[in-house]
Design a protein around this motif. Structure first.
Motif, PDB file in Angstrom:
ATOM      1  N   ARG A  17       0.763  -1.259   0.062  1.00 15.26           N
ATOM      2  CA  ARG A  17       0.063   0.188  -0.118  1.00 15.26           C
ATOM      3  C   ARG A  17       1.045   1.201   0.166  1.00 15.26           C
ATOM      4  N   ASP A  18       1.770   1.049   0.720  1.00 14.00           N
ATOM      5  CA  ASP A  18       2.682   2.450   0.641  1.00 14.00           C
ATOM      6  C   ASP A  18       3.553   2.678  -0.504  1.00 14.00           C
ATOM      7  N   ARG A  19       3.945   1.504  -1.259  1.00 12.46           N
ATOM      8  CA  ARG A  19       4.330   1.823  -2.517  1.00 12.46           C
ATOM      9  C   ARG A  19       3.253   2.304  -3.507  1.00 12.46           C
ATOM     10  N   LEU A  20       2.133   1.816  -3.544  1.00  6.62           N
ATOM     11  CA  LEU A  20       1.080   2.411  -4.486  1.00  6.62           C
ATOM     12  C   LEU A  20       0.913   3.879  -4.209  1.00  6.62           C
ATOM     13  N   LEU A  21       1.053   4.368  -2.894  1.00  7.05           N
ATOM     14  CA  LEU A  21       0.699   5.843  -2.357  1.00  7.05           C
ATOM     15  C   LEU A  21       1.909   6.575  -2.859  1.00  7.05           C
ATOM     16  N   ARG A  22       2.890   6.137  -2.998  1.00  7.95           N
ATOM     17  CA  ARG A  22       4.169   6.812  -3.679  1.00  7.95           C
ATOM     18  C   ARG A  22       4.342   7.040  -5.071  1.00  7.95           C
ATOM     19  N   GLU A  23       3.189   6.268  -5.928  1.00  8.54           N
ATOM     20  CA  GLU A  23       3.383   6.442  -7.144  1.00  8.54           C
ATOM     21  C   GLU A  23       2.553   7.834  -7.396  1.00  8.54           C
ATOM     22  N   PRO A  24       3.160   8.559  -8.700  1.00 10.35           N
ATOM     23  CA  PRO A  24       2.703   9.964  -9.056  1.00 10.35           C
ATOM     24  C   PRO A  24       0.955   9.794  -8.878  1.00 10.35           C
ATOM     25  N   ALA A  25       0.155  10.733  -8.536  1.00 13.89           N
ATOM     26  CA  ALA A  25      -1.023  10.812  -8.291  1.00 13.89           C
ATOM     27  C   ALA A  25      -1.619  12.274  -8.425  1.00 13.89           C
ATOM     28  N   LEU A  26      -2.852  12.504  -8.983  1.00 16.55           N
ATOM     29  CA  LEU A  26      -3.537  13.721  -8.662  1.00 16.55           C
ATOM     30  C   LEU A  26      -4.293  13.769  -7.514  1.00 16.55           C
ATOM     31  N   SER A  27      -4.589  14.869  -7.255  1.00 15.08           N
ATOM     32  CA  SER A  27      -5.500  15.495  -5.993  1.00 15.08           C
ATOM     33  C   SER A  27      -6.890  15.179  -6.515  1.00 15.08           C
ATOM     34  N   ALA A  28      -7.871  15.238  -5.380  1.00 16.36           N
ATOM     35  CA  ALA A  28      -9.260  15.159  -6.071  1.00 16.36           C
ATOM     36  C   ALA A  28      -9.545  16.457  -6.947  1.00 16.36           C
ATOM     37  N   ALA A  29      -9.225  17.468  -6.597  1.00 10.80           N
ATOM     38  CA  ALA A  29      -9.439  18.758  -7.195  1.00 10.80           C
ATOM     39  C   ALA A  29      -8.878  18.650  -8.627  1.00 10.80           C
ATOM     40  N   GLU A  30      -7.721  18.172  -8.773  1.00 12.87           N
ATOM     41  CA  GLU A  30      -6.918  17.874 -10.075  1.00 12.87           C
ATOM     42  C   GLU A  30      -7.526  16.926 -11.019  1.00 12.87           C
ATOM     43  N   ALA A  31      -8.173  15.516 -10.275  1.00 15.29           N
ATOM     44  CA  ALA A  31      -8.957  14.959 -10.904  1.00 15.29           C
ATOM     45  C   ALA A  31     -10.109  15.419 -11.606  1.00 15.29           C
ATOM     46  N   ARG A  32     -10.831  16.262 -10.691  1.00 15.56           N
ATOM     47  CA  ARG A  32     -12.009  16.844 -11.165  1.00 15.56           C
ATOM     48  C   ARG A  32     -12.065  17.785 -12.274  1.00 15.56           C
ATOM     49  N   ALA A  33     -10.981  18.580 -12.373  1.00 13.00           N
ATOM     50  CA  ALA A  33     -10.628  19.201 -13.347  1.00 13.00           C
ATOM     51  C   ALA A  33     -10.381  18.657 -14.630  1.00 13.00           C
ATOM     52  N   ARG A  34      -9.814  17.476 -14.553  1.00 13.05           N
ATOM     53  CA  ARG A  34      -9.270  16.949 -15.804  1.00 13.05           C
ATOM     54  C   ARG A  34     -10.642  16.101 -16.469  1.00 13.05           C
ATOM     55  N   CYS A  35     -11.322  15.940 -15.570  1.00 14.58           N
ATOM     56  CA  CYS A  35     -12.596  14.940 -16.034  1.00 14.58           C
ATOM     57  C   CYS A  35     -13.754  16.081 -16.432  1.00 14.58           C
ATOM     58  N   GLY A  36     -13.750  17.225 -15.961  1.00 17.77           N
ATOM     59  CA  GLY A  36     -14.526  18.475 -16.322  1.00 17.77           C
ATOM     60  C   GLY A  36     -15.771  18.205 -15.474  1.00 17.77           C
ATOM     61  N   GLY A  37     -15.523  17.708 -14.266  1.00 17.00           N
ATOM     62  CA  GLY A  37     -16.625  17.244 -13.073  1.00 17.00           C
ATOM     63  C   GLY A  37     -16.367  16.219 -12.297  1.00 17.00           C
ATOM     64  N   ALA A  38     -17.107  15.674 -11.677  1.00 17.89           N
ATOM     65  CA  ALA A  38     -16.940  14.551 -10.765  1.00 17.89           C
ATOM     66  C   ALA A  38     -16.156  13.289 -11.422  1.00 17.89           C
ATOM     67  N   PRO A  39     -15.156  12.996 -10.883  1.00 20.86           N
ATOM     68  CA  PRO A  39     -14.416  11.789 -11.646  1.00 20.86           C
ATOM     69  C   PRO A  39     -15.416  10.490 -11.895  1.00 20.86           C
ATOM     70  N   PRO A  40     -15.227   9.891 -12.757  1.00 14.84           N
ATOM     71  CA  PRO A  40     -16.436   8.713 -13.022  1.00 14.84           C
ATOM     72  C   PRO A  40     -15.857   7.393 -11.836  1.00 14.84           C
ATOM     73  N   PRO A  41     -16.840   6.641 -11.415  1.00 13.88           N
ATOM     74  CA  PRO A  41     -16.366   5.814 -10.289  1.00 13.88           C
ATOM     75  C   PRO A  41     -15.557   4.722 -10.744  1.00 13.88           C
ATOM     76  N   GLU A  42     -15.375   4.440 -12.028  1.00 14.86           N
ATOM     77  CA  GLU A  42     -14.197   3.500 -12.681  1.00 14.86           C
ATOM     78  C   GLU A  42     -13.059   3.830 -12.470  1.00 14.86           C
ATOM     79  N   LEU A  43     -12.551   5.230 -12.002  1.00 12.99           N
ATOM     80  CA  LEU A  43     -11.360   5.667 -11.803  1.00 12.99           C
ATOM     81  C   LEU A  43     -10.825   5.075 -10.322  1.00 12.99           C
ATOM     82  N   ILE A  44      -9.523   4.695 -10.317  1.00 14.74           N
ATOM     83  CA  ILE A  44      -9.100   4.211  -9.080  1.00 14.74           C
ATOM     84  C   ILE A  44      -8.802   5.590  -8.329  1.00 14.74           C
ATOM     85  N   ARG A  45      -9.123   5.306  -7.056  1.00 11.17           N
ATOM     86  CA  ARG A  45      -9.165   6.315  -5.864  1.00 11.17           C
ATOM     87  C   ARG A  45      -8.650   5.894  -4.601  1.00 11.17           C
ATOM     88  N   LEU A  46      -7.444   6.283  -4.328  1.00 15.95           N
ATOM     89  CA  LEU A  46      -6.910   5.770  -3.340  1.00 15.95           C
ATOM     90  C   LEU A  46      -6.836   6.714  -1.952  1.00 15.95           C
TER      91      LEU A  46
END
Length: 227
Positions: A119-148
Motif C-alpha cells: 500500500r505504501d508503494r502504491l501511494l508513492r506513485e505519481p497521483a492527482l489530487s481530488a481537485a486535479e482529477a475533477r478538473a481533468r474530468c470536467g466534473g466529478a471523476p467517474p466511479p471507474e477511476l482508481i481512488r486511493l
C-alpha cells in the motif's frame, strides 16, 4: 470441504476458513467488510452461472490480496500471482459452507503484521489530487477511476489513468477498471496496473500507448473472468 477432491478455488476457501481468526485484524475495518460482502456474494451466486461464479470468486481473491505480506493466505496468493483461480463444481457449495461454519471475528485495532509495504508503494506513485482529477474530468471523476485514500484522509488518483499533458482519463483504463471492480476494490485494481504482469511482459501502466488497448483489456478480462 473435502480437500481430497478440492480444486484451486475450494482450497483457497479452505485456507480462508483455516485462518479465519486473523482476517479481521489483518485487513482492518473497511477491507474486512468488503471481504464479508464478497464471500456472501459468492455463496449467493447461482452455481450453474459460470460467469457469475467466476466474477464473484475473483472479487474474493482481489480483496484477499489486501492481506499484509506476512499473512499465510497472502503468501499463498503471491505464489500464484497472475494466475486465474478457476472455480470448480463445488465452489459455491464451499462458500456456503464457509459462511455457515463461522462468523468472521471483529477486526482488532492493533496491527499484528506491521505496515503494508504494498500500500505504501502504491501511494508513492505519481497521483492527482481530488481537485486535479475533477478538473481533468470536467466534473466529478467517474466511479471507474482508481481512488486511493491516503493516511491523511485525502484522495489520490494515480496519474497513469489520465492522458499526458492535462488529458482526460484513458478509455481503456476505464474499461479495465470496470473489469477489476475498481469502484469497490481500488487497491486491488492499483496492484494490477502498477505491478509486473507476466502475460503482458511488463507493468500494465507503463504499457499504456505502447501496447494495443485490446491487449490490456484482454489481460484484465483473463484475470477477472478466467476466459
Amino acid at each position: 470441504m473435502d480437500e481430497r477432491s478440492a480444486g484451486p478455488a475450494e482450497r483457497l476457501l479452505a485456507l480462508v476458513l483455516a485462518y479465519r481468526d486473523t482476517m479481521g485484524q489483518a485487513l482492518g475495518d473497511e477491507q474486512y467488510a468488503v471481504l464479508r460482502a464478497r464471500l456472501s456474494a459468492l455463496a449467493a451466486a447461482p452455481p450453474d452461472d459460470d460467469r457469475a461464479v467466476r466474477r464473484a470468486l475473483q472479487g474474493v481473491r482481489l480483496v484477499l490480496l489486501k492481506l499484509p505480506p506476512g499473512h499465510p493466505v497472502r503468501r499463498e496468493l503471491d505464489s500464484t500471482r497472475g494466475a486465474v483461480t478457476l472455480p470448480g463444481p463445488g465452489t459455491v457449495a464451499s462458500a456456503r459452507e464457509l459462511m455457515a461454519r463461522f462468523e468472521l471475528p471483529p477486526p482488532a485495532r492493533a496491527g499484528a503484521y506491521g505496515p503494508d509495504p504494498e500500500r505504501d508503494r502504491l501511494l508513492r506513485e505519481p497521483a492527482l489530487s481530488a481537485a486535479e482529477a475533477r478538473a481533468r474530468c470536467g466534473g466529478a471523476p467517474p466511479p471507474e477511476l482508481i481512488r486511493l485514500r491516503a493516511p491523511d484522509g485525502r484522495d489520490r488518483y494515480p496519474e497513469f489513468q489520465f492522458a499526458p499533458d492535462g488529458g482526460i482519463p484513458h478509455r481503456v483504463v476505464l474499461e479495465v477498471n470496470r473489469l477489476l471492480l475498481a469502484d469497490i476494490d481500488p487497491w486491488g485494481a492499483a496492484v494490477w496496473w502498477l505491478s509486473g504482469n507476466t502475460w503482458l511482459g511488463g507493468v500494465p501502466a507503463a504499457l499504456l500507448g505502447r501496447l494495443p488497448d485490446h491487449r490490456l483489456a484482454d489481460a484484465a478480462r483473463e484475470l477477472a473472468e478466467g476466459e
